[in-house]
Write a protein that holds these residues in place. Sequence first.
Motif, PDB file in Angstrom:
ATOM      1  N   UNK A   9      -2.859  11.759   3.796  1.00  0.00           N
ATOM      2  CA  UNK A   9      -4.015  10.879   3.188  1.00  0.00           C
ATOM      3  C   UNK A   9      -3.738   9.514   3.683  1.00  0.00           C
ATOM      4  N   UNK A  10      -5.101   8.838   3.422  1.00  0.00           N
ATOM      5  CA  UNK A  10      -5.202   7.275   3.631  1.00  0.00           C
ATOM      6  C   UNK A  10      -4.410   6.560   2.807  1.00  0.00           C
ATOM      7  N   UNK A  11      -4.244   5.104   2.932  1.00  0.00           N
ATOM      8  CA  UNK A  11      -3.541   4.299   2.080  1.00  0.00           C
ATOM      9  C   UNK A  11      -4.416   3.858   0.875  1.00  0.00           C
TER      10      UNK A  11
ATOM     11  N   UNK B  26       4.996   7.271   1.388  1.00  0.00           N
ATOM     12  CA  UNK B  26       5.278   6.030   2.580  1.00  0.00           C
ATOM     13  C   UNK B  26       4.639   4.962   1.917  1.00  0.00           C
TER      14      UNK B  26
ATOM     15  N   UNK C 163       0.883   5.505   0.885  1.00  0.00           N
ATOM     16  CA  UNK C 163       0.195   6.589   1.420  1.00  0.00           C
ATOM     17  C   UNK C 163       0.988   8.004   1.071  1.00  0.00           C
TER      18      UNK C 163
ATOM     19  N   UNK D 181       0.670  -1.293  -0.126  1.00  0.00           N
ATOM     20  CA  UNK D 181       0.047  -0.078  -0.040  1.00  0.00           C
ATOM     21  C   UNK D 181       0.850   1.191   0.006  1.00  0.00           C
TER      22      UNK D 181
END
Lengths: 114, 113
Positions: B42-44, B88, B38, B36
């Motif tokens: 923000x969200x993933x 990330x 990020x 995932x």
Amino acid sequence: SQTIHQWPATLVQPVGSPLSLECTVEGTSNPNLYWYRQAAGRGLQLLFYSVGIGQISSEVPQNLSASRPQDRQFILSSKKLLLSDSGFYLCAWTKTGLITDTQYFGPGTRLTVL
Amino acid sequence: AQSVTQLDSQVPVFEEAPVELRCNYSSSVSVYLFWYVQYPNQGLQLLLKYLSGSTLVKGINGFEAEFNKSQTSFHLRKPSVHISDTAEYFCAVTTFGNEKLTFGTGTRLTIIP
């Protein structure tokens, strides 16, 4: 299409105050729901997950609690916040019974406890 | 129980250079693996996943990962990175019948112009 909402986006609370973060999902039914926390430099920690209304699994002992009063609503609460509760809180959903399916994340709530 | 390790907490890379982000897992049963991404604040979102079949998995934004059972690894690669890849990256693992993912601690990819 499915969407996931979280609010508030940002929150600053004093130590000892209560907390309520809300997450709602639209466009799907009976999802699995998850609460994660990101603390600075500590990655993504699963706090709670739910496979149905009223069904909550807790992953780590803490002063937080979660509830699922409706099928697509997931609430994270605390009666008294600690400094260590500061972080970025993420809600996510996936289709029931399909953990191999994508987890869809909300935009997150940044909580600062002072 | 399963676990996942991302040894590199930060990876700086020059723009247009290749990158590899490392992920190793531990499990006594067959696993499903995910990457995932990020972006800041923000969200993933899902980059790619390995469930079965071909060990080379292609994802969005030019990323790919290779499942290596003997090395218990699932490293993420991109042949040429862009500034927009600054983010990330999280590796995650789960197993059949499980209701949750176990995430690694993340790798922060910084692209140097």
